[in-house]
Scaffold this motif. Structure first.
Motif, mmCIF file in Angstrom:
data_model
loop_
_atom_site.group_PDB
_atom_site.id
_atom_site.type_symbol
_atom_site.label_atom_id
_atom_site.label_comp_id
_atom_site.label_asym_id
_atom_site.label_seq_id
_atom_site.Cartn_x
_atom_site.Cartn_y
_atom_site.Cartn_z
ATOM 1 N N TYR A 1 0.891 -1.187 0.095
ATOM 2 C CA TYR A 1 0.170 0.073 0.103
ATOM 3 C C TYR A 1 0.684 1.357 -0.112
ATOM 4 N N ASP A 2 2.214 1.222 0.390
ATOM 5 C CA ASP A 2 2.995 2.282 0.202
ATOM 6 C C ASP A 2 3.248 2.642 -1.114
ATOM 7 N N PHE A 3 2.988 1.632 -2.467
ATOM 8 C CA PHE A 3 3.134 2.064 -3.686
ATOM 9 C C PHE A 3 1.683 2.451 -4.291
ATOM 10 N N LEU A 4 0.699 3.017 -3.135
ATOM 11 C CA LEU A 4 -0.515 3.210 -3.860
ATOM 12 C C LEU A 4 -0.587 4.663 -3.828
ATOM 13 N N GLU A 5 -1.207 5.338 -4.918
ATOM 14 C CA GLU A 5 -1.139 6.872 -5.153
ATOM 15 C C GLU A 5 -2.595 7.150 -5.729
ATOM 16 N N ARG A 6 -2.910 8.437 -5.563
ATOM 17 C CA ARG A 6 -4.058 8.988 -5.852
ATOM 18 C C ARG A 6 -3.807 10.244 -6.999
ATOM 19 N N ASP A 7 -4.533 9.970 -8.189
ATOM 20 C CA ASP A 7 -4.380 11.379 -9.046
ATOM 21 C C ASP A 7 -5.333 12.289 -8.684
ATOM 22 N N GLU A 8 -5.188 13.244 -9.633
ATOM 23 C CA GLU A 8 -5.980 14.417 -9.521
ATOM 24 C C GLU A 8 -7.390 14.270 -9.482
ATOM 25 N N ASP A 9 -8.065 13.059 -10.158
ATOM 26 C CA ASP A 9 -9.447 12.942 -10.167
ATOM 27 C C ASP A 9 -9.762 12.313 -8.874
ATOM 28 N N GLY A 10 -8.864 11.866 -7.992
ATOM 29 C CA GLY A 10 -9.524 10.858 -7.213
ATOM 30 C C GLY A 10 -9.250 9.514 -7.148
ATOM 31 N N GLN A 11 -8.684 9.157 -8.406
ATOM 32 C CA GLN A 11 -8.793 7.735 -8.684
ATOM 33 C C GLN A 11 -7.364 7.044 -8.079
ATOM 34 N N TRP A 12 -7.475 6.047 -7.595
ATOM 35 C CA TRP A 12 -6.312 5.452 -6.922
ATOM 36 C C TRP A 12 -5.556 4.435 -8.063
ATOM 37 N N TYR A 13 -4.356 4.573 -8.095
ATOM 38 C CA TYR A 13 -3.617 3.706 -8.812
ATOM 39 C C TYR A 13 -2.406 3.423 -8.262
ATOM 40 N N TRP A 14 -1.504 2.136 -8.783
ATOM 41 C CA TRP A 14 -0.240 1.836 -8.151
ATOM 42 C C TRP A 14 1.198 2.287 -8.840
ATOM 43 N N ASN A 15 2.022 2.574 -8.037
ATOM 44 C CA ASN A 15 3.038 3.146 -8.541
ATOM 45 C C ASN A 15 4.183 2.238 -8.840
ATOM 46 N N ASP A 16 4.451 1.521 -10.180
ATOM 47 C CA ASP A 16 5.250 0.645 -10.327
ATOM 48 C C ASP A 16 6.556 1.252 -11.336
ATOM 49 N N GLN A 17 6.523 2.549 -11.494
ATOM 50 C CA GLN A 17 7.558 3.207 -12.082
ATOM 51 C C GLN A 17 8.979 2.943 -11.524
ATOM 52 N N PHE A 18 9.686 1.992 -11.752
ATOM 53 C CA PHE A 18 11.089 1.620 -11.153
ATOM 54 C C PHE A 18 11.985 1.086 -12.241
ATOM 55 N N LEU A 19 13.205 1.430 -12.356
ATOM 56 C CA LEU A 19 14.281 0.883 -13.056
ATOM 57 C C LEU A 19 14.727 -0.200 -12.294
ATOM 58 N N PHE A 20 15.000 -1.326 -13.044
ATOM 59 C CA PHE A 20 15.770 -2.595 -12.320
ATOM 60 C C PHE A 20 17.071 -2.971 -13.158
ATOM 61 N N SER A 21 17.997 -3.045 -12.426
ATOM 62 C CA SER A 21 19.361 -3.547 -12.915
ATOM 63 C C SER A 21 20.145 -4.268 -11.776
ATOM 64 N N CYS A 22 21.300 -4.624 -12.121
ATOM 65 C CA CYS A 22 22.229 -5.315 -11.058
ATOM 66 C C CYS A 22 23.416 -4.494 -10.537
ATOM 67 N N ASP A 23 23.483 -4.513 -9.616
ATOM 68 C CA ASP A 23 24.739 -3.786 -8.982
ATOM 69 C C ASP A 23 26.178 -4.407 -9.412
ATOM 70 N N THR A 24 27.012 -3.694 -10.449
ATOM 71 C CA THR A 24 28.033 -4.227 -10.935
ATOM 72 C C THR A 24 29.130 -4.565 -9.908
ATOM 73 N N SER A 25 28.986 -3.805 -8.727
ATOM 74 C CA SER A 25 29.933 -4.029 -7.742
ATOM 75 C C SER A 25 29.863 -5.408 -6.874
ATOM 76 N N ALA A 26 28.857 -6.037 -7.172
ATOM 77 C CA ALA A 26 28.577 -7.237 -6.212
ATOM 78 C C ALA A 26 29.469 -8.184 -6.566
ATOM 79 N N PRO A 27 29.965 -8.800 -7.629
ATOM 80 C CA PRO A 27 31.075 -9.585 -7.896
ATOM 81 C C PRO A 27 32.242 -9.296 -6.738
ATOM 82 N N LEU A 28 32.842 -7.986 -6.896
ATOM 83 C CA LEU A 28 33.890 -7.729 -5.836
ATOM 84 C C LEU A 28 33.452 -7.976 -4.477
ATOM 85 N N ALA A 29 32.375 -7.361 -4.318
ATOM 86 C CA ALA A 29 31.721 -7.466 -2.925
ATOM 87 C C ALA A 29 31.705 -8.915 -2.221
#
Length: 737
Positions: free
Chosen positions: A591-619
């Motif tokens: 529910y932390d990803f739940l947002e409300r637009d100007e018209d009062g309609q609820w929608y889900w925020n999934d606008q994130f970019l996913f990748s891999c941490d390139t420093s993980a092999p060294l870590a």
């Protein structure tokens, strides 16, 4: 015979079986290659004929008695036990905290799920076959006291794929594809509630390298996925000619409804009023069918029941006129008697009496109770209102359910090849070299076996050739003596060994593997820096495979997040280490990803970019990180190496890298720093007192040699307290040491 076995084949079953037949026909040659690759990797003794007639007399291929498995050696040299670490980038600045939460949650999931085992399998399957698949599912049968459902990730061998023919760009571009899952009859009964005791295993070859016999209790479960006209994903499951599951838009939430009147099935203990408008429907996910096709136990958790009972009490209060200003609207017409609500305890439909229930997709979640998450999202819950008849009702807040609308399969390729669904296979690239090595090894063995000492004797000589000393030989003439000879045959292997070394080096050069990369002695690298450079060259040629692995895991992380966003109703605990090395605890709440637009309609925020941490092999290389951290301490990157605060920072970093004993060492230094700070404070106080005494003495000298009475008493009292504190501190320090 069970009812399921009596079913006639439906049109949809015919469609999927035809799709399976088309896919098997298109990829039959590729599946045979997969079996051959596995056999070569495992050390197949069969020799491929080089020219016509290079076989046994019966036409069967020859075999070698010795295999130097260069395929196994080169593939094992590439195996990496490191698991990519997630990196989540928000598109908006205000979502940075949510992106950190997703990262921490995904890392917890990597620890919870058996990714070490899955990565170990994938690291070998990818170079052997050119790719591997990860299947993501949601299992609602996995419950705890406070949570319902967990994510399940499994590895799918390429032999278990039945892709749509003619589509090679990726699974996401296919209209449909099928997954073949080896399972048991009892597992099918538990999962789908269908008994199939008389069914047999249709494709036992998907369990191994193609030589498996049909098992009595095993069956092949086929799971088909297709894109529907609305962009959702349909799921169809069958075994032989028995349909097990047919779900349209299977990633949507569902609720049980009456098959006759279509009304929502009440919950156990729910109170029923005069009409369906007075009766609250299902407020939470379907208790009979899983969100992603898995079964849910029919019982409800205490949290679900408590929430629904509270919601029902709110509605009861409105019905009874407890809603304040709406009480005047509760008056019933004189000719209509108010009926007492009834309680539903299970069984047939309370409105039409039908005993058949079905599932219906639900688009919205009904929130009756006010809710506020730790992230500050506030949902007001149910609000008073009127129905069409003018009666007061509680109108719940309607929140749309999130749907991933993605295929649950992520494909990891070895490398990208135009016109191929999978990447290149390393086995195919060095298959000829392996065959040549096997032949040369067999030739060397034959020559060594035939080598040795040979003795020539006359035809009629009855002479002993045992190791007895002093044995007498009687020869009839000089000609017989001349025929006695001793010959030593030595196997000359100079050219064979040279060619064997050339073929082996040829195979390694094709894959880009050097001696330094394998950890072998490298005569071309004369220094440590040269060895690092040689290994880096090999790593550069293999970089494409690592990039493809990271790309696949980035898709996997995105899919895992979206499944949790769609099906995880309860907050999930998350732990991570902060910059001080201390464990922090937070929650992943969808529910932390739940947002409300100007018209009062609820929608889900999934606008994130996913990748891999390139420093993980060294870590993940702890020894290298320990060395780097020590170097940073010595070069002053953390501050003065002699400072206690610098040493605490150093041992905090070492504790994060799991250095043995780092925690106790850091604790000792923290206690030492506390004592040093106390001593410094005491020294500062003593200095201030001395300054005050000097000023008082100067004032006394100017006033006739006498200290003011109040000032003298204050100085004596302060000196007495400081002396007592110093004695107590010294005793404490001594006991602590």
């Amino acid at each position: 015979m069970s009812e399921s076995e009596k079913k006639t084949k439906s049109g949809k079953l015919d469609l999927w079986q035809q799709r399976l037949a088309d896919s098997n026909a298109a990829y039959s040659d590729e599946v045979q290659k997969m079996d051959e690759r596995e056999r070569i990797y495992n050390g197949d003794h069969t020799l491929a004929p080089l020219v016509q007639g290079d076989t046994k007399k019966n036409g069967m291929p020859k075999k070698t008695s010795h295999v130097r498995n260069i395929v196994f050696e080169n593939i094992e040299s590439q195996v990496s036990s490191s698991i990519p670490s997630p990196k989540v980038t928000p598109r908006r600045k205000k979502d940075e905290k949510l992106a950190d939460t997703i990262e921490h949650f995904l890392r917890n999931e990597l620890d919870r799920l058996p990714f070490e085992t899955m990565n170990d399998m994938a690291e070998r399957t990818v170079p052997i076959q050119g790719g591997v698949g990860f299947l993501v599912e949601w299992d609602n049968s996995k419950r705890t006291h406070s949570t319902v459902g967990e994510e399940v990730v499994s590895v799918i061998h390429p032999k278990q794929f039945a892709p749509q023919p003619g589509v090679y760009t990726g699974i996401a571009d296919m209209d449909w594809f099928i997954v073949k899952i080896p399972t048991t009859k009892e597992a099918v009964r538990r999962k789908y509630g269908v008994a199939i005791p008389n069914e047999s295993e249709q494709e036992p070859q998907v369990r191994g390298t193609g030589n498996e016999d049909t098992a009595e209790d095993a069956v092949t479960e086929y799971v088909g996925y297709e894109v529907n006209d609305k962009g959702g994903i349909n799921r169809y499951v069958w075994v032989n000619d028995i349909e097990l599951e047919d779900l349209e838009n299977y990633q949507a939430r569902r609720q049980p409804v009456c098959a006759k009147c279509g009304r929502v099935r009440p919950l156990p203990g729910q109170r029923l009023y005069n009409s369906v408008e007075d009766t609250l429907g299902n407020l939470l996910p379907d208790p009979g069918r899983g969100f992603a096709g898995g079964l849910i136990p029919p019982e409800l958790t205490e949290r679900e029941l408590a929430g629904r009972q509270m919601a029902q009490q709110m509605a009861d209060g409105v019905m009874a006129g407890a809603a304040g200003g709406l009480s005047e609207m509760q008056v019933q017409p004189p000719d209509q008697e108010e009926k007492e609500p009834q309680q539903y305890d299970g069984g047939p439909c309370p409105w039409c009496g039908s005993e058949e229930w079905t599932s219906k997709e639900q688009e919205f979640e009904q929130v009756l109770l006010p809710m506020e998450t730790a992230g500050g999202v506030v949902v007001e819950g149910a609000t008073p209102g009127l129905d069409e008849a003018g009666k007061p009702v509680m109108r719940p807040t309607m929140i749309p359910f999130y749907k991933p609308d993605l295929y649950p399969i992520v494909l990891q390729r070895s490398v990208s090849v135009y016109g191929q669904l999978l990447g290149n296979s390393d086995v195919d690239q060095i298959r000829d070299q392996q065959n040549t090595v096997n032949r040369i090894e067999q030739k060397i063995i034959d020559r060594l076996v035939k080598a040795g000492t040979r003795i020539t004797l006359p035809d009629k000589a009855n002479l002993r050739t045992d190791p007895e000393d002093g044995e007498r030989w009687y020869l009839g003439n000089a000609a017989d003596k001349a025929m006695i000879g001793l010959y030593d045959f030595k196997g000359d292997l100079e050219y064979e060994l040279l060619y064997l070394a050339n073929v082996y080096e040829e195979a390694r050069q094709i894959l880009g593997i050097t001696d330094s990369f394998q950890g072998r002695q490298d005569s071309t690298a004369t220094s440590g820096k040269a060895k690092e450079f040689s290994a880096a060259q090999a790593a550069g040629r293999l970089e494409s495979k690592r990039v493809m692995k990271n790309a696949a895991y980035a898709q996997l992380f995105e899919l895992m997040f979206k499944f949790w966003l769609a099906y995880s109703d309860e907050p999930r605990p998350v732990s991570y280490k902060n910059f001080k090395g201390e464990t922090e605890y937070e929650e992943f709440n969808r529910y932390d990803f739940l947002e409300r637009d100007e018209d009062g309609q609820w929608y889900w925020n999934d606008q994130f970019l996913f990748s891999c941490d390139t420093s993980a092999p060294l870590a993940s290389n702890r020894e290298a990180m320990w060395q780097e951290t020590r170097m940073n301490l010595q070069t002053g990157a953390f501050g003065d190496p002699a400072s206690t605060e610098t040493l605490i920072l150093f041992w905090t970093k070492m504790e994060e890298l799991h250095y043995p004993g780092a925690g106790t060492t850091k604790k000792f230094l923290e206690d030492k720093l506390e004592r040093e700070q106390q001593q410094a404070m005491m020294a500062q106080q003593m200095q201030l007192q001395q300054v005050a005494m000097q000023a008082a003495q100067q004032q006394a000298a100017a006033g006739g040699g006498q200290l003011p009475q109040g000032l003298e008493q204050a100085v004596d009292e302060r000196a007495r307290q400081d002396a007592l504190a110093a004695v107590q501190g010294g005793a404490t320090t001594g006991s602590g040491m």
